[in-house]
Design a protein around this motif. Structure first.
Motif, mmCIF file in Angstrom:
data_model
loop_
_atom_site.group_PDB
_atom_site.id
_atom_site.type_symbol
_atom_site.label_atom_id
_atom_site.label_comp_id
_atom_site.label_asym_id
_atom_site.label_seq_id
_atom_site.Cartn_x
_atom_site.Cartn_y
_atom_site.Cartn_z
ATOM 1 N N ALA A 294 3.105 12.136 -9.530
ATOM 2 C CA ALA A 294 2.456 13.449 -9.419
ATOM 3 C C ALA A 294 3.505 14.547 -9.313
ATOM 4 O O ALA A 294 3.351 15.625 -9.884
ATOM 5 N N GLY A 295 4.597 14.260 -8.613
ATOM 6 C CA GLY A 295 5.680 15.230 -8.463
ATOM 7 C C GLY A 295 6.335 15.562 -9.796
ATOM 8 O O GLY A 295 6.935 16.619 -9.953
ATOM 9 N N TYR B 113 6.826 12.304 0.133
ATOM 10 C CA TYR B 113 5.936 11.273 0.649
ATOM 11 C C TYR B 113 6.589 10.559 1.833
ATOM 12 O O TYR B 113 5.963 10.367 2.886
ATOM 13 N N LEU B 114 7.871 10.183 1.670
ATOM 14 C CA LEU B 114 8.569 9.451 2.736
ATOM 15 C C LEU B 114 8.721 10.311 3.992
ATOM 16 O O LEU B 114 8.460 9.848 5.108
ATOM 17 N N VAL B 115 9.142 11.565 3.794
ATOM 18 C CA VAL B 115 9.342 12.459 4.945
ATOM 19 C C VAL B 115 8.025 12.641 5.698
ATOM 20 O O VAL B 115 7.966 12.540 6.928
ATOM 21 N N HIS B 116 6.955 12.890 4.950
ATOM 22 C CA HIS B 116 5.672 13.123 5.607
ATOM 23 C C HIS B 116 5.123 11.848 6.249
ATOM 24 O O HIS B 116 4.463 11.904 7.286
ATOM 25 N N ALA B 117 5.407 10.706 5.646
ATOM 26 C CA ALA B 117 4.968 9.441 6.251
ATOM 27 C C ALA B 117 5.676 9.232 7.591
ATOM 28 O O ALA B 117 5.061 8.836 8.580
ATOM 29 N N MET B 118 6.981 9.519 7.628
ATOM 30 C CA MET B 118 7.714 9.367 8.896
ATOM 31 C C MET B 118 7.231 10.380 9.923
ATOM 32 O O MET B 118 7.228 10.105 11.134
ATOM 33 N N ALA B 119 6.810 11.549 9.435
ATOM 34 C CA ALA B 119 6.363 12.595 10.353
ATOM 35 C C ALA B 119 5.031 12.237 11.006
ATOM 36 O O ALA B 119 4.600 12.922 11.943
ATOM 37 N N ALA B 120 4.385 11.177 10.529
ATOM 38 C CA ALA B 120 3.153 10.731 11.186
ATOM 39 C C ALA B 120 3.436 10.354 12.638
ATOM 40 O O ALA B 120 2.554 10.412 13.488
ATOM 41 N N ASP B 121 4.685 9.956 12.929
ATOM 42 C CA ASP B 121 5.069 9.653 14.315
ATOM 43 C C ASP B 121 5.487 10.907 15.064
ATOM 44 O O ASP B 121 5.938 10.824 16.203
ATOM 45 N N GLY B 122 5.397 12.059 14.410
ATOM 46 C CA GLY B 122 5.823 13.320 15.032
ATOM 47 C C GLY B 122 6.986 13.926 14.251
ATOM 48 O O GLY B 122 7.901 13.218 13.847
ATOM 49 N N TRP B 123 6.925 15.244 14.051
ATOM 50 C CA TRP B 123 8.012 15.923 13.343
ATOM 51 C C TRP B 123 9.258 15.971 14.207
ATOM 52 O O TRP B 123 9.166 16.086 15.425
ATOM 53 N N THR B 124 10.405 15.894 13.528
ATOM 54 C CA THR B 124 11.687 16.058 14.211
ATOM 55 C C THR B 124 12.501 17.071 13.420
ATOM 56 O O THR B 124 12.153 17.414 12.281
ATOM 57 N N GLU C 269 0.840 -1.193 0.000
ATOM 58 C CA GLU C 269 0.000 0.000 0.000
ATOM 59 C C GLU C 269 0.879 1.250 0.000
ATOM 60 O O GLU C 269 0.658 2.189 -0.765
ATOM 61 N N GLN C 270 1.906 1.249 0.871
ATOM 62 C CA GLN C 270 2.814 2.393 0.964
ATOM 63 C C GLN C 270 3.580 2.600 -0.336
ATOM 64 O O GLN C 270 3.770 3.718 -0.797
ATOM 65 N N LEU C 271 4.030 1.489 -0.923
ATOM 66 C CA LEU C 271 4.817 1.595 -2.153
ATOM 67 C C LEU C 271 4.003 2.187 -3.289
ATOM 68 O O LEU C 271 4.482 3.035 -4.042
ATOM 69 N N ILE C 272 2.774 1.734 -3.408
ATOM 70 C CA ILE C 272 1.924 2.246 -4.482
ATOM 71 C C ILE C 272 1.642 3.731 -4.238
ATOM 72 O O ILE C 272 1.701 4.544 -5.162
ATOM 73 N N ALA C 273 1.377 4.084 -2.988
ATOM 74 C CA ALA C 273 1.140 5.501 -2.660
ATOM 75 C C ALA C 273 2.379 6.339 -2.981
ATOM 76 O O ALA C 273 2.280 7.443 -3.515
ATOM 77 N N GLU C 274 3.554 5.800 -2.685
ATOM 78 C CA GLU C 274 4.793 6.539 -2.968
ATOM 79 C C GLU C 274 4.986 6.704 -4.472
ATOM 80 O O GLU C 274 5.380 7.774 -4.947
ATOM 81 N N ARG C 275 4.725 5.624 -5.213
ATOM 82 C CA ARG C 275 4.859 5.707 -6.673
ATOM 83 C C ARG C 275 3.915 6.765 -7.258
ATOM 84 O O ARG C 275 4.266 7.488 -8.186
#
Ligand code: ZN
Length: 418
Positions: A247-248, A324-335, A236-242
């Motif tokens: 889109a980018g 996409y990756l940065v924002h996905a990781m930020a789901a656990d909180g921004w750093t 699911e994540q891979l398809i969303a990233e693709r």
């Protein structure tokens, strides 16, 4: 002596990989039940036939080179951790498998008939917990336990002739330096350099093999106590990233696996099958097992690598995928690290408004205690550009204070003294 065969890196990796986006959908693609998957490889198997031994020697030579090369992620702690995850999956076969985490930003992993597994750093960047990581390793173990490369090898041998394989095994002795992996190099170059490329052809598994490995992977993670849905989550994540990547680039998302030449099942089909298999195991297998995705353990293992993993992705300049990756990781909180990398994506993309977006990200980054020194440097230069000289120089000073021996220290001092 046969001609050295050159394999397109993408083509072979696409074949070897747990998650390649290559494949064709078709009516014959029926889902395989995880419960149907049992090991075909006898415990402790060693080949006895002369030509198969040659193939093994090739793989073992490649393994020696990889084990001593600078392609390896220089983190003994994480290398050990990856092996522990495989051991949890394969139990009494632990002694037969070795895992090598190699520098490569692509999402990929590969399994060799000898029990050698390669895992890319690009895969680590994309996993959210240990269960997801285990689902990929489990897929690769599935190829091993079903002896897929053997049947693949027998197929190819029938077409190519036995002698070619014997020679491929015998001709790997030429030797290259262990440090072959310079910038841009990868294990495929290493394999080509020792003429093991013919052996790599056995790693381009068929669609049937990929479906078996998918099913086996789900079974292995469930038995090891990971939630069986983890494999579907990865897809699911891979398809969303693709999609985000396309889109980018203002392109329409296309599943590259929908090609007639492809040997992999279509991404959407694999996702659907893995979802059904995951739910089925949870509903049907009444084992009383308590599942745990082991997120805390994953986060702890990957934390020391996070900065390098992110930098490796951002350097690819695929802004849609990186954001996409940065924002996905930020789901656990921004750093601070995530905000800094967000800024770097904008800076590299360099479209209208991106300089301002980057400046905003850098300013947010330095508000976090974990902000990397580079965030202070980037923030400082952004302020200078905005005409905020004193604040900018102070930020650059902070960078110097944290990295007094930095390569660019002289240039930074020059900027401060302007
Ligand atoms: Zn595979």
């Amino acid at each position: 002596m046969m001609a050295r065969q050159q394999w397109s890196r993408r083509a072979v990796l696409g074949g070897a990989c747990a998650c390649a986006f290559h494949a064709r959908a078709g009516a014959a693609d029926a889902r395989i039940h995880p419960a149907a998957m049992t090991a075909l490889a006898p415990v402790g198997f060693r080949p006895t036939e002369r030509d198969e031994r040659g193939m093994w020697q090739s793989c073992e030579r490649l393994e020696e080179e990889i084990a001593g090369s600078n392609l390896l992620l220089p983190s003994p702690a994480f290398q050990r951790y990856a092996k522990q995850v495989v051991d949890r999956l394969v139990g009494d076969r632990a002694g037969e498998t070795r895992v090598y985490v190699v520098h490569d930003p692509d999402f990929n992993a590969s399994m060799f008939p000898t029990g050698m597994m390669l895992v890319n750093t690009g895969l680590l960047a994309r996993m959210r917990d240990e269960a997801q990581f285990a689902s990929i390793l489990g897929h690769e173990c599935g190829h091993y336990l079903r002896r897929h490369s053997l049947s693949r090898w027998r197929d190819t041998k029938a077409k190519t002739g036995v002698m070619a394989f014997v020679q491929a095994g015998a001709s790997v002795g030429a030797g290259i330096t262990a440090g072959a992996g310079g910038a841009g190099a990868n294990w495929m170059d290493l394999a080509n350099a020792i003429n093991a490329s013919l052996v790599l052809s056995i790693l381009s598994y068929s669609r049937e093999h990929e479906r078996e490995a998918d099913a086996y992977g789900v079974k292995l993670i469930e038995e090891a106590g990971y939630p069986p849905e983890a494999a579907a989550m990865v897809w699911e994540q891979l398809i969303a990233e693709r999609k985000a990547s396309a889109a980018g680039r203002r392109k329409k998302y296309r599943d590259r696996s929908l090609s007639a030449l492809s040997t992999h099942p279509a991404s959407a089909l694999r996702l659907a099958d893995l979802s059904v298999s995951g739910r089925e195991l949870r509903d049907i297998v009444v084992t009383g097992r308590r599942y745990d995705a082991q997120k805390a353990r994953w986060d702890a293992a990957v934390a020391p690598l996070r900065a390098d993993l992110l930098a490796e992705q951002v350097r690819l300049n695929d802004p849609g995928a990186s954001l996409y990756l940065v924002h996905a990781m930020a789901a656990d909180g921004w750093t601070g690290l995530l905000r800094y990398n967000e800024g770097e994506v904008y800076r590299l993309r360099d479209e209208a408004g991106d300089a301002q977006r980057a400046a905003t990200s850098y300013a947010a980054a330095i508000g976090h205690a974990d902000a990397p020194a580079e965030a202070w440097r980037a923030h400082g230069y952004a302020l200078l550009k905005q005409g905020r000289g004193e604040e900018g120089k102070a930020a650059l000073g902070r960078y110097l204070a944290e990295r007094p021996g930095a390569n660019d220290a002289g240039m930074i001092r020059f900027s401060i003294n302007q």
